[in-house]
Scaffold this motif. Sequence first.
Motif, mmCIF file in Angstrom:
data_model
loop_
_atom_site.group_PDB
_atom_site.id
_atom_site.type_symbol
_atom_site.label_atom_id
_atom_site.label_comp_id
_atom_site.label_asym_id
_atom_site.label_seq_id
_atom_site.Cartn_x
_atom_site.Cartn_y
_atom_site.Cartn_z
ATOM 1 N N VAL A 243 21.083 -28.861 42.732
ATOM 2 C CA VAL A 243 21.775 -29.995 42.153
ATOM 3 C C VAL A 243 21.112 -31.258 42.702
ATOM 4 O O VAL A 243 20.427 -31.212 43.730
ATOM 5 N N PHE A 244 21.331 -32.371 42.010
ATOM 6 C CA PHE A 244 20.624 -33.595 42.363
ATOM 7 C C PHE A 244 21.608 -34.743 42.495
ATOM 8 O O PHE A 244 22.623 -34.785 41.788
ATOM 9 N N GLY A 245 21.297 -35.673 43.416
ATOM 10 C CA GLY A 245 22.235 -36.749 43.670
ATOM 11 C C GLY A 245 21.567 -38.097 43.808
ATOM 12 O O GLY A 245 20.342 -38.219 43.927
ATOM 13 N N SER B 105 13.400 -33.683 39.919
ATOM 14 C CA SER B 105 13.875 -32.405 39.395
ATOM 15 C C SER B 105 12.744 -31.533 38.852
ATOM 16 O O SER B 105 12.765 -30.311 39.022
ATOM 17 N N ASN B 106 11.747 -32.121 38.197
ATOM 18 C CA ASN B 106 10.649 -31.322 37.658
ATOM 19 C C ASN B 106 9.845 -30.662 38.774
ATOM 20 O O ASN B 106 9.469 -29.491 38.685
ATOM 21 N N LEU B 107 9.576 -31.428 39.829
ATOM 22 C CA LEU B 107 8.846 -30.877 40.973
ATOM 23 C C LEU B 107 9.629 -29.731 41.603
ATOM 24 O O LEU B 107 9.075 -28.668 41.894
ATOM 25 N N VAL B 108 10.925 -29.936 41.806
ATOM 26 C CA VAL B 108 11.764 -28.917 42.435
ATOM 27 C C VAL B 108 11.821 -27.660 41.563
ATOM 28 O O VAL B 108 11.718 -26.534 42.061
ATOM 29 N N ALA B 109 11.972 -27.853 40.252
ATOM 30 C CA ALA B 109 12.069 -26.708 39.342
ATOM 31 C C ALA B 109 10.798 -25.857 39.367
ATOM 32 O O ALA B 109 10.855 -24.622 39.290
ATOM 33 N N LYS B 110 9.644 -26.480 39.496
ATOM 34 C CA LYS B 110 8.378 -25.747 39.529
ATOM 35 C C LYS B 110 8.252 -24.913 40.796
ATOM 36 O O LYS B 110 7.742 -23.794 40.770
ATOM 37 N N LYS B 111 8.716 -25.463 41.910
ATOM 38 C CA LYS B 111 8.529 -24.802 43.198
ATOM 39 C C LYS B 111 9.660 -23.838 43.549
ATOM 40 O O LYS B 111 9.456 -22.885 44.306
#
Length: 287
Positions: free
Chosen positions: A112-114, A99-105
């Motif tokens: 959403v995450f699963g 999630s942190n990587l996705v939020a930065k990019k």
Amino acid sequence: MKVGIVGAGAIGLLTAKLLEDFGHQVLVLQRTKKEVPMLFQTPSGDLEMVSFSVTDNWEDVESVELLIVATKAYHLPAVLPQLRTYPGPLLFIQNGLVSNLVAKKLKETANVFGSVDHGATIQDGILMHTGHGSIRFGGEEKFAYLATELGPVLKWESHIEHVLLRKAALNTLINPLTALLDVRNGTLSENKALQRAVISHYDELILGIPVLEELLSLEDVFDLIKRTSTNTSSMRNDVLRGEETEVDYIVKPLLEIAEKEGRYLPITGYLYELIQSKRGEYDRKYT
């Protein structure tokens, strides 16, 4: 519902097959023009045909109502730039904490995450469903409607961050050891010395990340080891093939969570560095 899936590995293709079985229109996006399995084997051994569409063109998935990203976690840095213009929602089902990587990019995208608990593999050109499980996902409450649209394949989880943390801890307790020692999962419960090693590591994790004690018992850990006793962990497979592992998305985030609270995980850090040492073998093979 029209669903796109990025990633033609076992989990991506299994997700596509499960959604297809419930009447959804599924399009799988793969990186290269390679053959994907056309045969599907159920856990009971029955063979079925698959009929979802496959493409290697990003433009083909622009019109889907939901895009599921099912690539390996270490492929995300290459994939995320392609997703910046997609309005969402995007569902990430990597094995690890991304999630942190996705939020930065993808700062402006709805994500959403699963967590996937099904067993799946591709063997001899056949997509094999090796064990029934679930696909749980969560995030902003406004996306809970997706569970209604895509149930029972996808299930809404109000505290998905706990589910993902628990899974990362389980993988951290099992995968690095099996990869470094080149043993199947069951060896960790059959060998007394390895049992004690797992117990020591578990004790460290719950001291370093106290919320884990509420989410994961030692009995849970050994129950999973026994239920998957004949399995080879994905990390062991990656190391055996000389390929990159997901250690940076499974183990490293736990080290970072503990460090933020001023706690340190020496056993976890030691295993992380040992797996990282295998990175040199990967670099020599592919660079």
